[in-house]
Design a protein around this motif. Structure first.
Motif, PDB file in Angstrom:
ATOM      1  N   PRO A   1      52.932  47.516  39.353  1.00 35.69           N
ATOM      2  CA  PRO A   1      52.061  46.337  39.311  1.00 35.69           C
ATOM      3  C   PRO A   1      51.230  46.212  40.587  1.00 35.69           C
ATOM      4  O   PRO A   1      51.672  46.573  41.681  1.00 35.69           O
ATOM      5  CB  PRO A   1      53.055  45.181  39.177  1.00 35.69           C
ATOM      6  N   ARG A   2      49.974  45.685  40.394  1.00 35.60           N
ATOM      7  CA  ARG A   2      49.080  45.518  41.540  1.00 35.60           C
ATOM      8  C   ARG A   2      48.238  44.259  41.336  1.00 35.60           C
ATOM      9  O   ARG A   2      47.826  43.939  40.212  1.00 35.60           O
ATOM     10  CB  ARG A   2      48.169  46.737  41.671  1.00 35.60           C
ATOM     11  N   VAL A   3      48.004  43.518  42.434  1.00 40.36           N
ATOM     12  CA  VAL A   3      47.193  42.305  42.408  1.00 40.36           C
ATOM     13  C   VAL A   3      45.858  42.609  43.065  1.00 40.36           C
ATOM     14  O   VAL A   3      45.802  43.060  44.215  1.00 40.36           O
ATOM     15  CB  VAL A   3      47.901  41.142  43.130  1.00 40.36           C
ATOM     16  N   LEU A   4      44.741  42.381  42.312  1.00 41.80           N
ATOM     17  CA  LEU A   4      43.394  42.632  42.827  1.00 41.80           C
ATOM     18  C   LEU A   4      42.946  41.480  43.726  1.00 41.80           C
ATOM     19  O   LEU A   4      43.544  40.383  43.714  1.00 41.80           O
ATOM     20  CB  LEU A   4      42.425  42.811  41.658  1.00 41.80           C
ATOM     21  N   PRO A   5      41.891  41.718  44.509  1.00 40.44           N
ATOM     22  CA  PRO A   5      41.410  40.639  45.405  1.00 40.44           C
ATOM     23  C   PRO A   5      41.028  39.348  44.671  1.00 40.44           C
ATOM     24  O   PRO A   5      41.118  38.263  45.255  1.00 40.44           O
ATOM     25  CB  PRO A   5      40.198  41.272  46.095  1.00 40.44           C
ATOM     26  N   ASP A   6      40.601  39.432  43.408  1.00 39.41           N
ATOM     27  CA  ASP A   6      40.205  38.202  42.680  1.00 39.41           C
ATOM     28  C   ASP A   6      41.416  37.548  41.995  1.00 39.41           C
ATOM     29  O   ASP A   6      41.251  36.743  41.088  1.00 39.41           O
ATOM     30  CB  ASP A   6      39.132  38.528  41.649  1.00 39.41           C
ATOM     31  N   ASN A   7      42.650  37.925  42.462  1.00 44.53           N
ATOM     32  CA  ASN A   7      43.899  37.347  41.942  1.00 44.53           C
ATOM     33  C   ASN A   7      44.175  37.764  40.503  1.00 44.53           C
ATOM     34  O   ASN A   7      44.821  37.033  39.742  1.00 44.53           O
ATOM     35  CB  ASN A   7      43.897  35.817  42.058  1.00 44.53           C
TER      36      ASN A   7
ATOM     37  N   GLN B   1      46.337  42.961  31.891  1.00 45.26           N
ATOM     38  CA  GLN B   1      45.467  42.370  32.910  1.00 45.26           C
ATOM     39  C   GLN B   1      45.541  40.857  32.777  1.00 45.26           C
ATOM     40  O   GLN B   1      45.142  40.294  31.744  1.00 45.26           O
ATOM     41  CB  GLN B   1      44.037  42.885  32.721  1.00 45.26           C
ATOM     42  N   VAL B   2      46.095  40.197  33.801  1.00 44.34           N
ATOM     43  CA  VAL B   2      46.283  38.747  33.763  1.00 44.34           C
ATOM     44  C   VAL B   2      45.574  38.151  34.973  1.00 44.34           C
ATOM     45  O   VAL B   2      45.890  38.497  36.119  1.00 44.34           O
ATOM     46  CB  VAL B   2      47.772  38.363  33.773  1.00 44.34           C
ATOM     47  N   ARG B   3      44.621  37.236  34.698  1.00 48.39           N
ATOM     48  CA  ARG B   3      43.845  36.617  35.774  1.00 48.39           C
ATOM     49  C   ARG B   3      44.165  35.135  35.853  1.00 48.39           C
ATOM     50  O   ARG B   3      44.331  34.469  34.835  1.00 48.39           O
ATOM     51  CB  ARG B   3      42.356  36.836  35.546  1.00 48.39           C
ATOM     52  N   ARG B   4      44.274  34.638  37.075  1.00 48.50           N
ATOM     53  CA  ARG B   4      44.479  33.204  37.297  1.00 48.50           C
ATOM     54  C   ARG B   4      43.620  32.789  38.496  1.00 48.50           C
ATOM     55  O   ARG B   4      43.174  33.637  39.267  1.00 48.50           O
ATOM     56  CB  ARG B   4      45.940  32.879  37.539  1.00 48.50           C
ATOM     57  N   PRO B   5      43.431  31.484  38.700  1.00 50.54           N
ATOM     58  CA  PRO B   5      42.598  31.013  39.818  1.00 50.54           C
ATOM     59  C   PRO B   5      43.133  31.498  41.155  1.00 50.54           C
ATOM     60  O   PRO B   5      44.352  31.668  41.323  1.00 50.54           O
ATOM     61  CB  PRO B   5      42.680  29.490  39.705  1.00 50.54           C
ATOM     62  N   PRO B   6      42.244  31.701  42.108  1.00 46.71           N
ATOM     63  CA  PRO B   6      42.683  32.205  43.431  1.00 46.71           C
ATOM     64  C   PRO B   6      43.647  31.278  44.155  1.00 46.71           C
ATOM     65  O   PRO B   6      44.394  31.736  45.018  1.00 46.71           O
ATOM     66  CB  PRO B   6      41.368  32.368  44.203  1.00 46.71           C
ATOM     67  N   ASN B   7      43.626  29.997  43.805  1.00 50.48           N
ATOM     68  CA  ASN B   7      44.507  29.060  44.517  1.00 50.48           C
ATOM     69  C   ASN B   7      45.943  29.095  44.001  1.00 50.48           C
ATOM     70  O   ASN B   7      46.791  28.348  44.475  1.00 50.48           O
ATOM     71  CB  ASN B   7      43.955  27.641  44.410  1.00 50.48           C
ATOM     72  N   ARG B   8      46.249  29.946  43.029  1.00 50.59           N
ATOM     73  CA  ARG B   8      47.612  30.093  42.515  1.00 50.59           C
ATOM     74  C   ARG B   8      48.046  31.565  42.653  1.00 50.59           C
ATOM     75  O   ARG B   8      47.934  32.340  41.721  1.00 50.59           O
ATOM     76  CB  ARG B   8      47.695  29.659  41.056  1.00 50.59           C
ATOM     77  N   PRO B   9      48.503  31.954  43.832  1.00 52.74           N
ATOM     78  CA  PRO B   9      48.898  33.361  44.044  1.00 52.74           C
ATOM     79  C   PRO B   9      50.114  33.721  43.213  1.00 52.74           C
ATOM     80  O   PRO B   9      50.931  32.877  42.850  1.00 52.74           O
ATOM     81  CB  PRO B   9      49.192  33.411  45.548  1.00 52.74           C
ATOM     82  N   TRP B  10      50.253  35.027  42.943  1.00 51.01           N
ATOM     83  CA  TRP B  10      51.382  35.531  42.158  1.00 51.01           C
ATOM     84  C   TRP B  10      52.637  35.621  43.032  1.00 51.01           C
ATOM     85  O   TRP B  10      52.586  36.056  44.171  1.00 51.01           O
ATOM     86  CB  TRP B  10      51.059  36.920  41.599  1.00 51.01           C
TER      87      TRP B  10
END
Length: 645
Positions: A523-529, A546-555
């Motif tokens: 697993p890897r987290v991209l700069p756009d979260n 591929q799962v995207r969420r807002p930048p203010n909610r880090p994984w």
């Protein structure tokens, strides 16, 4: 062994001037008689309080050494098989009994020699007995109820040879017993070798000293006292000096000697006493040398056993062949003191013995250039690999077979031992020393045992390597089949995935959006979260979550682990679906083939058969045209018939 020195002084032994008796005959006879009795009492006292305890310790020490050496002559692996398969008479049992009888014949005074082991119920059972008499032999598997105190205490954990502290009594008599552990190469205790000495034999040696000392002291004490009183006060000073000397010597000061008095008779007595103390010093020195030699031999044997055990543990624990050979050739020089050790293995043609590992600098040069020796033609190693028999050159300059190796110019002694597995020679263990005559019998026996263990370890490592290679080939084949199957499966799909949003769930076509990143392995987290999780089966990437969420909610780790588990479950489900469709496709093909065969067997007309064949082949998915051509050999008139559908 007892030593009976002659204490009578002589002119050569004493170096004192000759003295002549001057007292009256009666006084001279009385002085000589009482002095002799006193000396006898003194000697017996020394025997009772000094030699007696030493004799007892010597008997027990000798018995402990002999049972330890006897244990080395027993085939422990055969004993382990007897214990594991339930003891019973047969060839294995008879071979062990023969070894026990040979050991009994070598041990001085041994009456019974046998092997026992502790059963699962905690009881002690006989494994083998050297006794020939049917009335006294202990049958294998019978319970040993009369075991000595030490044996009952250590039967399941004996680590080194030991002797009972005192005699003990059982139904066969009174005994002094010694024990030695029997351990396999991996250190497992499979039994205990027991040796019984008849108590009467031991006690007779000790009792002789006790009786003689007691009798001499009982007779000498009153007679010496009366004689001293009769001889008068003029001898008191000399007798006092003699008593002082006796006390000093009895206390262990064997260097003490009596100064020669002026009286002739007293001087002769003092000279005799001084000669006696010198003889005692020589006797004690000889005994100390024997004890030192015995201790050194025992320490050397213990060191060899410890070294053999260490090399055996390394051989049993390593399955990588190169590492195994390197470790063994490193340990042999370190533990046995030889300057070079090398291991040769036969090549596939069995014509060359190839050096695979070496310990010395010269051996490393030989390895670098691929050193090898012709089997049966070059050197001691060539001889051993051809004949399967050990070869020892205690002085290489006098050995006709020895190969003069320029890389090992310091060699003066060489020993090569065959490595044999299943009756077949697979190589040789070569050991070389800088000293002439460096190999003693115990070295040869120990290294022969080590060579047998090393041969088995090498065979195991070769089998392990073959299995590892087969496993890798199987994995490569599986990966290729998996990749080919998924390639065919993906080619049939009309879409490339799905996209979920809170409002829609839409399919992604072959030209739809996708992840253009390089293949993922974790697993890897991209700069756009955006979290990317690979969906993999057998090392093959099937898809990417591929799962995207807002930048203010880090994984967080827990969420990433959940996504990874979801990807793993998805991979298994996709593989199951693919295999199911593959099975259905094959089943459909089997049914179609069966139908075609059934249709073809319904007619015997050639034209009808050919028409039926192409018609049925045209039913295959995606087939636009099917044709069959009938071709005759050149020797037949050319003719062809074409049927199409």
């Amino acid at each position: 062994m007892s030593v009976k020195p002659d204490f009578a002084p002589s002119r050569d032994q004493t170096s004192e001037p000759e003295v002549r008796p001057r007292l009256r005959t009666r006084a001279a006879v009385g002085f000589a008689a009482w002095s002799l009795l006193l000396l006898v009492g003194f000697i017996v006292g020394v025997a009772r309080f000094a030699v007696g305890p030493y004799l007892s310790r010597e008997i027990r020490g000798r018995l402990r050494d002999e049972v330890a050496l006897a244990a080395l002559s027993v085939d422990v692996e055969t004993v382990a098989r007897l214990v594991a398969d339930e003891p019973q008479t047969g060839p294995l049992y008879e071979s062990v009994v023969a070894q026990l009888r040979a050991a009994r014949d070598r041990i001085t005074g041994a009456r019974f020699v046998y092997i026992v082991h502790q059963g699962a119920d905690g009881k002690i059972y006989f494994v083998a007995d050297a006794e020939e008499s049917p009335e006294e032999v202990s049958l294998p598997g019978s319970v040993y109820d009369d075991a000595g105190p030490l044996l009952r205490q250590v039967v399941g954990s004996l680590a080194s040879p030991g002797v009972e502290e005192d005699f003990y009594v059982d139904q066969w008599g009174t005994w002094l017993s010694a024990y030695a552990p029997l351990r396999t190469a991996d250190g497992t205790l499979v039994g205990i070798l027991c040796v019984d000495l008849d108590a009467d034999n031991v006690r007779s040696q000790e009792s002789a000293f006790l009786r003689l000392g007691a009798l001499a002291l009982l007779i000498a004490a009153p007679l010496a006292a009366g004689g001293g009183w009769l001889l008068g006060r003029n001898l008191t000073a000399h007798l006092g000096a003699l008593v002082t000397a006796v006390e000093r010597v009895a206390g262990g000061d064997l260097n003490f000697e009596i100064p020669l008095p002026p009286e002739a008779e007293a001087a002769q007595l003092a000279a005799a006493f001084n000669v006696m103390t010198r003889r005692l010093r020589e006797l004690v020195a000889t005994l100390e040398e024997r004890i030192a030699e015995r201790t050194a031999d025992l320490e050397r044997q213990t060191a060899y056993l410890r070294a053999t055990g260490e090399v055996s543990r390394v051989a049993a624990s390593l399955l990588d062949l190169d590492e195994l050979l390197s470790q063994v050739v490193r340990l042999i020089p370190e533990r046995f003191g030889f300057y070079h050790a090398g291991i040769f293995l036969l090549d596939e043609s069995r014509e060359w013995a190839v050096l695979r590992a070496a310990s010395s600098e010269g051996g490393q040069r030989m390895l670098a250039r691929g050193h090898r020796l012709a089997v049966g033609a070059q050197g001691i190693v060539g001889y051993v690999t051809q004949t399967g028999r050990p070869r020892i050159a205690l002085d290489v300059g006098e050995d006709m077979v020895w190969f003069d190796n320029p890389d090992l110019p310091e060699t003066h002694s060489e020993m090569a031992l065959p490595l044999i597995v299943g009756g077949q020679v697979i190589g040789a263990l070569d050991v070389q020393s800088r000293d002439v005559g460096a190999f003693r019998p115990e070295d040869i026996r120990t290294l022969a045992i080590l060579a047998d263990q090393l041969a088995v370890a090498i065979a195991n490592a070769l089998v392990f390597a073959q299995r590892q290679e087969a496993m890798r080939e199987l994995q490569r084949t599986y990966a290729q089949d998996l990749h080919r199957g998924w390639s065919d499966f993906m080619a049939q799909l009309s879409l490339r995935g799905y996209r979920y949003t809170p409002r829609t769930l839409e399919a992604l076509g072959k030209g739809g959006d996708g992840v253009s990143a390089a293949p993922l392995t974790a697993p890897r987290v991209l700069p756009d979260n955006t979290l990317l999780v690979p969906v993999m089966i057998g090392g093959l990437e099937l898809a990417v979550l591929q799962v995207r969420r807002p930048p203010n909610r880090p994984w967080v780790d827990e969420e990433i682990s959940f996504a990874l588990r979801t990807a793993q479950e998805l991979a298994q489900a996709l593989e199951s679906a693919r295999l199911h469709q593959e099975a259905q496709r094959r089943a459909s093909q089997e049914r179609l083939a069966s139908e075609i065969a059934s249709q073809l067997r319904r007619s015997l007309d050639v034209t009808t058969v050919l028409q039926t064949a192409v018609a049925q082949l045209g039913r295959l998915p995606g087939v636009a045209e099917a044709t069959v051509h009938v071709t005759l050999p050149d020797s037949v008139a050319p003719a062809a018939e074409e049927v199409s559908s």
